[in-house]
Motif scaffolding. Structure first.
Motif, PDB file in Angstrom:
ATOM      1  N   LYS A 160       0.837  -1.221   0.000  1.00 34.39           N
ATOM      2  CA  LYS A 160       0.000   0.000   0.000  1.00 34.39           C
ATOM      3  C   LYS A 160       0.861   1.256   0.000  1.00 34.39           C
ATOM      4  CE  LYS A 160      -3.812  -2.214   2.471  1.00 34.39           C
ATOM      5  NZ  LYS A 160      -4.654  -2.185   3.688  1.00 34.39           N
ATOM      6  N   HIS A 161       1.825   1.285   0.879  1.00 31.56           N
ATOM      7  CA  HIS A 161       2.744   2.413   0.947  1.00 31.56           C
ATOM      8  C   HIS A 161       1.972   3.749   0.996  1.00 31.56           C
ATOM      9  CE1 HIS A 161       6.742   3.970   0.946  1.00 31.56           C
ATOM     10  NE2 HIS A 161       6.537   4.743  -0.122  1.00 31.56           N
ATOM     11  N   SER A 162       1.031   3.810   1.926  1.00 33.09           N
ATOM     12  CA  SER A 162       0.155   4.989   2.010  1.00 33.09           C
ATOM     13  C   SER A 162       0.870   6.209   2.575  1.00 33.09           C
ATOM     14  CB  SER A 162      -1.067   4.673   2.877  1.00 33.09           C
ATOM     15  OG  SER A 162      -0.656   4.257   4.172  1.00 33.09           O
ATOM     16  N   SER A 163       1.995   6.010   3.246  1.00 30.22           N
ATOM     17  CA  SER A 163       2.743   7.136   3.786  1.00 30.22           C
ATOM     18  C   SER A 163       4.224   6.794   3.781  1.00 30.22           C
ATOM     19  CB  SER A 163       2.288   7.465   5.217  1.00 30.22           C
ATOM     20  OG  SER A 163       2.443   6.335   6.055  1.00 30.22           O
ATOM     21  N   ASP A 164       5.060   7.836   3.861  1.00 31.23           N
ATOM     22  CA  ASP A 164       6.509   7.624   3.807  1.00 31.23           C
ATOM     23  C   ASP A 164       7.057   7.039   5.092  1.00 31.23           C
ATOM     24  OD1 ASP A 164       6.945  10.660   1.895  1.00 31.23           O
ATOM     25  OD2 ASP A 164       6.579   8.590   1.242  1.00 31.23           O
ATOM     26  N   SER A 165       6.328   7.179   6.202  1.00 34.13           N
ATOM     27  CA  SER A 165       6.796   6.643   7.474  1.00 34.13           C
ATOM     28  C   SER A 165       5.607   6.165   8.290  1.00 34.13           C
ATOM     29  CB  SER A 165       7.578   7.705   8.255  1.00 34.13           C
ATOM     30  OG  SER A 165       6.766   8.840   8.481  1.00 34.13           O
ATOM     31  N   SER A 166       5.881   5.259   9.224  1.00 37.56           N
ATOM     32  CA  SER A 166       4.815   4.728  10.058  1.00 37.56           C
ATOM     33  C   SER A 166       5.431   4.063  11.279  1.00 37.56           C
ATOM     34  CB  SER A 166       3.961   3.720   9.269  1.00 37.56           C
ATOM     35  OG  SER A 166       2.831   3.342  10.028  1.00 37.56           O
ATOM     36  N   TYR A 167       4.546   3.557  12.169  1.00 34.72           N
ATOM     37  CA  TYR A 167       4.975   2.900  13.392  1.00 34.72           C
ATOM     38  C   TYR A 167       4.341   1.515  13.471  1.00 34.72           C
ATOM     39  CZ  TYR A 167       6.173   7.681  14.665  1.00 34.72           C
ATOM     40  OH  TYR A 167       6.669   8.943  14.672  1.00 34.72           O
ATOM     41  N   CYS A 184       8.667   0.175  16.770  1.00 36.64           N
ATOM     42  CA  CYS A 184       9.393   0.313  15.511  1.00 36.64           C
ATOM     43  C   CYS A 184       8.952   1.554  14.747  1.00 36.64           C
ATOM     44  CB  CYS A 184       9.173  -0.914  14.621  1.00 36.64           C
ATOM     45  SG  CYS A 184       9.697  -2.464  15.382  1.00 36.64           S
ATOM     46  N   PHE A 185       9.933   2.295  14.266  1.00 39.00           N
ATOM     47  CA  PHE A 185       9.682   3.427  13.374  1.00 39.00           C
ATOM     48  C   PHE A 185      10.187   3.034  11.990  1.00 39.00           C
ATOM     49  CE2 PHE A 185       9.205   7.509  11.654  1.00 39.00           C
ATOM     50  CZ  PHE A 185      10.373   7.881  11.007  1.00 39.00           C
ATOM     51  N   VAL A 186       9.286   3.047  11.000  1.00 40.44           N
ATOM     52  CA  VAL A 186       9.603   2.609   9.648  1.00 40.44           C
ATOM     53  C   VAL A 186       9.508   3.806   8.706  1.00 40.44           C
ATOM     54  CG1 VAL A 186       9.062   0.988   7.802  1.00 40.44           C
ATOM     55  CG2 VAL A 186       8.578   0.381  10.188  1.00 40.44           C
ATOM     56  N   SER A 187      10.549   3.978   7.903  1.00 37.54           N
ATOM     57  CA  SER A 187      10.565   5.075   6.929  1.00 37.54           C
ATOM     58  C   SER A 187      10.974   4.517   5.582  1.00 37.54           C
ATOM     59  CB  SER A 187      11.545   6.161   7.367  1.00 37.54           C
ATOM     60  OG  SER A 187      11.600   7.190   6.403  1.00 37.54           O
ATOM     61  N   SER A 188      10.221   4.825   4.531  1.00 34.94           N
ATOM     62  CA  SER A 188      10.502   4.308   3.190  1.00 34.94           C
ATOM     63  C   SER A 188      11.057   5.414   2.310  1.00 34.94           C
ATOM     64  CB  SER A 188       9.234   3.739   2.564  1.00 34.94           C
ATOM     65  OG  SER A 188       8.274   4.766   2.374  1.00 34.94           O
ATOM     66  N   ARG A 189      11.996   5.037   1.452  1.00 35.15           N
ATOM     67  CA  ARG A 189      12.597   5.989   0.519  1.00 35.15           C
ATOM     68  C   ARG A 189      12.832   5.288  -0.811  1.00 35.15           C
ATOM     69  NH1 ARG A 189      14.767  10.597   2.676  1.00 35.15           N
ATOM     70  NH2 ARG A 189      16.276  10.752   0.968  1.00 35.15           N
ATOM     71  N   THR A 190      13.053   6.023  -1.843  1.00 32.31           N
ATOM     72  CA  THR A 190      13.328   5.506  -3.177  1.00 32.31           C
ATOM     73  C   THR A 190      14.622   6.123  -3.680  1.00 32.31           C
ATOM     74  OG1 THR A 190      10.961   5.323  -3.612  1.00 32.31           O
ATOM     75  CG2 THR A 190      12.442   5.226  -5.512  1.00 32.31           C
ATOM     76  N   THR A 191      15.458   5.280  -4.259  1.00 29.95           N
ATOM     77  CA  THR A 191      16.717   5.808  -4.777  1.00 29.95           C
ATOM     78  C   THR A 191      16.459   6.768  -5.919  1.00 29.95           C
ATOM     79  OG1 THR A 191      16.962   3.934  -6.289  1.00 29.95           O
ATOM     80  CG2 THR A 191      17.977   3.734  -4.111  1.00 29.95           C
ATOM     81  N   SER A 192      17.391   7.683  -6.089  1.00 26.82           N
ATOM     82  CA  SER A 192      17.217   8.729  -7.097  1.00 26.82           C
ATOM     83  C   SER A 192      17.723   8.330  -8.474  1.00 26.82           C
ATOM     84  CB  SER A 192      17.961   9.999  -6.642  1.00 26.82           C
ATOM     85  OG  SER A 192      19.339   9.706  -6.441  1.00 26.82           O
ATOM     86  N   ASP A 193      18.276   7.115  -8.602  1.00 25.88           N
ATOM     87  CA  ASP A 193      18.778   6.695  -9.909  1.00 25.88           C
ATOM     88  C   ASP A 193      17.647   6.106 -10.750  1.00 25.88           C
ATOM     89  OD1 ASP A 193      20.259   3.521  -8.890  1.00 25.88           O
ATOM     90  OD2 ASP A 193      18.323   4.459  -8.455  1.00 25.88           O
ATOM     91  N   SER A 194      17.987   5.584 -11.883  1.00 26.64           N
ATOM     92  CA  SER A 194      16.981   5.058 -12.822  1.00 26.64           C
ATOM     93  C   SER A 194      16.308   3.798 -12.307  1.00 26.64           C
ATOM     94  CB  SER A 194      17.638   4.786 -14.183  1.00 26.64           C
ATOM     95  OG  SER A 194      18.717   3.841 -14.025  1.00 26.64           O
TER      96      SER A 194
END
Length: 608
Positions: A160-167, A184-194
């Motif tokens: 789902k990835h409804s938000s960039d961070s969650s608990y 737990c604190f969870v934070s999602s990111r995406t690399t800036s490359d292709s």
């Protein structure tokens, strides 16, 4: 002395009345004291609870701000980003990547002061999960991290990835209820490359450390609390039979303001529900608390017995002190009443002694001052009546000078004979205005506005310019605000007349010609010392110190008043009126040098 037993009886009646009323009051209110005190203190107890909830929320915010920010800082470094880029593009092995990010995987220590005597300290463990690459973490958190990434919650979060961070709060071992739980604190990111590869940073903190942040609430006996995550989902709930209304919270009690405590009594009748945003808006963690009335009752009972003892002790002390004070007041008032009866009978020689410093002592002092003042008034009343008659006589003498009127009318006649009609009109108008102010004088009118006095002087100078050979100029240095000052009526006119007759008209040059006269009047006042300064200065012939002593000393003024010498009676009138109006509280001085003119200085109190 028959009233003395009556006053004693009144004292005893008051004492009995106070004791009886106090006893009946305490007996009557005893059944309601606890309930009334509880209702009165309940807002304070609720406020105390609100502050406690906010305090716990503030501690949680401090933790999240420090720990989450520290994790974000680690993954935003260039070393971490370069190692991630190399690993994703197969430029480094898994082991090499593990070694490259060792700094990011080191445990985070979070500590801060919770209050003056209590510090908080915890250790959090970071982990990283890269899609299609796997999990990377320290050995101390290996099992917990592997269990976490296999949780359904984490799988749903990836999809789902409804938000960039969650608990998320979980326990690695489902079978053992006593096993360690993690916050737990969870934070999602995406690399800036292709490749746009997603990776997740996870911070594991022991839940037992988190509980220390709201231990002040647990001490109050609060048991029903929960956490809502960023998507308003329930992360943790302490009681399975909680009365927290989560739907109501989501609809009515959500706010993005940090640390804002929102309470509600509408949906729950037996307590208060609180909703607090305990972290920054982007982190979105909400702390919910339900405080039932039993918590307030326990808080109140801790102080209830002490409150009763204090109330009873204060009541006893108050009654005792009031009786003693009442007795002393009646005794001193009775002595004062006896002396007042003596004064009422016509004996004003009474003196009452009271060396205390309070209201009754002030009353006694006022009584003594009153009797003394009555004696002085009786002695001075005849003298004051004579002075008042003398003042009224002097005012009338100084008000109209028949010789001055005769000369003015004679001048008008001569001007008319020569056809100088406009000048006749000017002289007559000035005389009418001057006489109008003189003739409206009443016996009680001792003061007038400075502005009116200056107007009268201007009319007087117009007339004198036709009577004298030389020209007279009247100047004044008075500010606009000082024109409203009150000064004794006709105080300036005798001084100006004296300056003209004995200074200006006698001032001639070597050729025998009259020198134009200048009269300068200055009036100022000072609010600081409450005084008015008056100066009347002329450019006449002046006088010597012997002449000043002859006409302006106290003895000379007394002789002038007795002899009624017309040529100097104006100065005597001024002296007598100043002494009558101000007693000794005035100053009169003369500065003069032969050939240099004369200046008279007067200082009087400011009349309010």
């Amino acid at each position: 002395m028959k009233k003395k037993p009556l006053i004693k009886s009144l004292l005893l009646k008051n004492i009995v009345y106070i004791l009886l009323c106090s006893t009946l009051f305490l007996l009557a209110v005893t059944p309601f004291v606890e309930q009334t005190a509880f209702h009165m203190l309940q807002p304070l107890l609720a406020e105390y609870t609100t502050l406690s909830v906010n305090k716990a929320a503030t501690r949680m915010s401090n933790f999240l701000a420090l720990s989450n920010t520290a994790l974000r800082v680690r993954i935003r470094t260039s070393d971490f980003q370069d190692a991630l880029f190399r690993y994703i593009h197969f430029d480094s092995s898994e082991k090499e990547f593990q070694n490259d990010i060792q700094a990011a995987l080191k445990p985070l220590e979070t500590s801060f002061s919770m209050d003056e005597n209590h510090d908080f300290s915890s250790v959090s463990y970071p982990a990283f999960y890269i899609e299609e690459k796997g999990l990377f973490c320290g050995s101390s958190i290996q099992y917990a991290a592997e269990t976490f990434v296999q949780e359904n919650w984490f799988q749903n979060y990836q999809q789902k990835h409804s938000s960039d961070s969650s608990y998320f709060i979980f326990s690695p071992s489902k079978s053992n209820a006593d096993s360690e739980r993690y916050f737990c604190f969870v934070s999602s990111r995406t690399t800036s490359d292709s490749s746009q590869t997603k990776y997740y940073s996870i911070l594991f903190t022991k839940f037992s450390d988190i509980e220390k942040l709201w231990e002040n609430l647990l001490h109050l006996g609060i048991e029903d609390y929960a956490f809502l995550g960023i998507d308003r989902e329930i992360l943790y709930q302490n009681l399975s039979d909680s009365v927290l209304d989560f739907d109501y919270v989501r609809e009515s009690m959500l706010s993005d303001n940090q640390h804002l405590v929102i309470s509600s009594r509408d949906t729950v009748k037996n307590g208060v529900m609180y909703s607090v945003l305990v972290s920054y808006k982007q982190e979105g963690l909400r702390f919910l608390v339900f405080v039932d009335n039993h918590v307030f009752n326990r808080l109140f009972r801790n102080y209830n017995m002490l409150l009763r003892i204090i109330i009873l002790a204060l009541a006893a002390v108050f009654i005792l002190l009031f009786i003693i004070l009442l007795k002393q007041i009646f005794k001193r008032l009775w002595r004062l009443s006896e002396k007042m009866v003596v004064v009422q009978q016509g004996n004003y020689q009474v003196v009452l002694e009271d060396d205390r410093e309070d209201e009754i002592s002030q009353l006694t002092h006022s009584f003594n001052v009153m009797t003394e003042q009555i004696r002085k008034n009786i002695e001075q009343i005849r003298t004051q009546e004579e002075q008042a008659k003398l003042l009224q006589y002097n005012l009338m003498v100084s008000a109209i000078n028949p010789h001055f009127i005769y000369n003015t009318l004679n001048t008008s006649t001569h001007l008319a004979e020569f056809g100088r009609i406009s000048e006749v009109v000017e002289v007559n108008d000035a005389l009418i205005n001057f006489l109008r102010d003189n003739l409206k004088l009443k016996s009680s009118q001792f003061y007038d506005r400075l502005e009116n006095e200056l107007d009268v002087l201007r009319q007087y100078i117009i007339i004198q310019n036709y009577l004298c050979d030389n020209t007279i100029t009247l100047q004044n240095h008075v500010s606009e605000k000082d024109l409203a000052l009150s000064i004794p009526k006709f105080l300036l006119q005798p001084l100006v007349e004296n300056a003209i007759l004995h200074g200006i008209v006698m001032n001639i040059d070597e050729m025998g010609n009259s020198i134009p006269g200048i009269i300068d009047i200055t009036v100022t006042h000072s609010k600081e010392n409450g005084r008015i300064q008056i100066s009347v200065k002329d450019n006449g012939i002046g006088m010597s110190q012997e002449t000043i002593q002859k006409y302006f000393s106290n003895q000379a003024i007394a002789e002038l008043s007795e002899k009624k010498q017309h040529e100097h009676i104006g100065i005597a009138i001024v002296y007598n009126r100043l002494a009558f109006l101000y007693g000794q509280d005035y100053r009169f001085s003369v500065d003069s040098t032969p050939g240099m003119g004369t200046e008279i200085h007067i200082e009087i109190p400011l009349k309010k």
